[in-house]
Motif scaffolding. Structure first.
Motif, short mmCIF file in Angstrom:
data_model
loop_
_atom_site.label_atom_id
_atom_site.label_comp_id
_atom_site.label_asym_id
_atom_site.label_seq_id
_atom_site.Cartn_x
_atom_site.Cartn_y
_atom_site.Cartn_z
N ALA A 1 -4.24 12.90 85.48
CA ALA A 1 -2.61 13.19 84.50
C ALA A 1 -2.47 13.74 84.29
O ALA A 1 -3.50 14.32 83.23
CB ALA A 1 -3.06 11.19 83.94
N GLY A 2 -0.86 14.58 84.13
CA GLY A 2 -0.57 14.92 83.32
C GLY A 2 0.44 14.88 82.67
O GLY A 2 1.21 13.17 83.10
N LEU A 3 0.80 15.02 81.29
CA LEU A 3 1.54 13.99 80.36
C LEU A 3 2.71 15.14 79.56
O LEU A 3 2.83 16.44 79.55
CB LEU A 3 1.03 13.45 78.72
CG LEU A 3 -0.05 13.12 79.01
CD1 LEU A 3 -1.29 12.81 79.68
CD2 LEU A 3 -0.07 10.74 78.37
N TRP A 4 4.20 14.87 79.65
CA TRP A 4 4.96 15.97 78.90
C TRP A 4 5.89 15.42 78.01
O TRP A 4 5.81 14.04 78.25
CB TRP A 4 6.08 16.49 80.30
CG TRP A 4 5.51 17.25 81.52
CD1 TRP A 4 5.39 18.49 81.00
CD2 TRP A 4 4.28 16.95 82.66
NE1 TRP A 4 5.24 18.82 82.24
CE2 TRP A 4 4.18 18.19 83.02
CE3 TRP A 4 3.98 15.85 83.06
CZ2 TRP A 4 3.81 18.21 84.73
CZ3 TRP A 4 3.38 15.82 84.09
CH2 TRP A 4 3.12 16.78 85.48
N ASN A 5 6.16 16.34 77.34
CA ASN A 5 6.86 15.58 76.46
C ASN A 5 8.54 15.83 76.48
O ASN A 5 8.58 16.81 76.97
CB ASN A 5 6.90 15.53 74.75
CG ASN A 5 5.60 14.95 73.56
OD1 ASN A 5 5.80 13.25 74.13
ND2 ASN A 5 5.02 15.34 73.79
#
Length: 259
Positions: free
Chosen positions: A134-138
């Motif tokens: 999984a990749g997360l971005w704010n």
């Protein structure tokens, strides 16, 4: 962006590691929980961990975390902030871990810097059976009027297309996961967004935006002009002109589960 330009941007953060650690936001816990939901166990690799923003959220949720970061200055900040975490020097293209040793690989604001043609097989190698990526971005929530105005004033170097919810969804929909070595093991990517926020002042928000890669590689005179426009906008906007405020954000997650 060609490979040389990509490398210049991705390697720009070390010089601002202290400011990055101080000003960059953490990640919404609900987003991290959703990212990990299908994982078969608690062992998580935070890949491209930076100064430990995502690492700290994982620790708070009880994960068994290993952090891997290529930049020495960023890694120093991570080890200082989270001495209990096993933190290693390394990158997504050469992960310093044995085969099948983690249940999930997460990347916070980092997946877009990876060369997935090389990193994909490496990620697949270290994942245990049933493991997830999984990749997360704010993201800046530009559905809020003043945030949309800030994005217009700031320009793409400070708030790029991937930094807002609609732009993020479009860019990650076409992300090059299918071209990587993970394609044979995983199904179609899933996307989700979760409400988030960060307490800021005008000064600390300017400092946050100054840690963006596009700003860090910008010529000094152009950088000062851009930051000046941002300061003027924040000073003239009722929501941000006085004292602390909450910067409306979302945490976006791109998750791929095993077939």
């Amino acid at each position: 962006m060609d490979q040389d330009e990509l490398l210049r941007h991705s390697s720009s953060f070390g010089a601002a590691a202290g400011a990055y650690a101080e000003h960059r936001p953490d990640y919404a816990q609900a987003a991290v929980r959703w990212a990990l939901e299908p994982a078969p166990g608690p062992r998580v690799l935070d890949l491209g961990a930076g100064t430990g923003k995502l690492t700290a959220t994982l620790v708070a949720l009880g994960a068994e975390v290993i952090a891997v970061e290529p930049d020495p200055a960023m890694l120093t900040e991570l080890r200082r902030a989270l001495p209990e975490v096993h933190a290693l020097s390394g990158g997504a293209e050469a992960i310093p871990l044995p085969d099948s040793c983690v249940d999930a690989v997460l990347a916070g604001n980092a997946l877009h810097w990876f060369d997935m043609a090389v990193a994909g097989p490496e990620i697949a190698r270290v994942l245990a059976p049933g493991g997830i990526l999984a990749g997360l971005w704010n993201l800046m929530d530009d559905e809020v009027d003043w945030v949309a105005g800030l994005a217009r004033v700031s320009g793409s170097a400070a708030i790029g297309p991937r930094d807002t919810p609609a732009g993020w969804r479009a860019e990650t929909t076409g992300m090059h996961l299918p071209k990587s070595g993970v394609a044979a093991r995983f199904g179609s990517p899933e996307q989700a967004q979760f409400p988030h926020g960060q307490r800021r002042t005008a000064d600390s928000l300017v400092a946050t935006l100054a840690t963006r890669a596009g700003m860090l590689v910008m010529p000094e005179q152009e950088q000062e002009a851009t930051l000046g426009r941002i300061r003027a906008f924040l000073a003239s906007t009722p929501e941000t002109a006085r004292g602390e405020f909450t910067l409306p954000m979302r945490t976006g997650v791109l998750r791929v589960r095993p077939l």
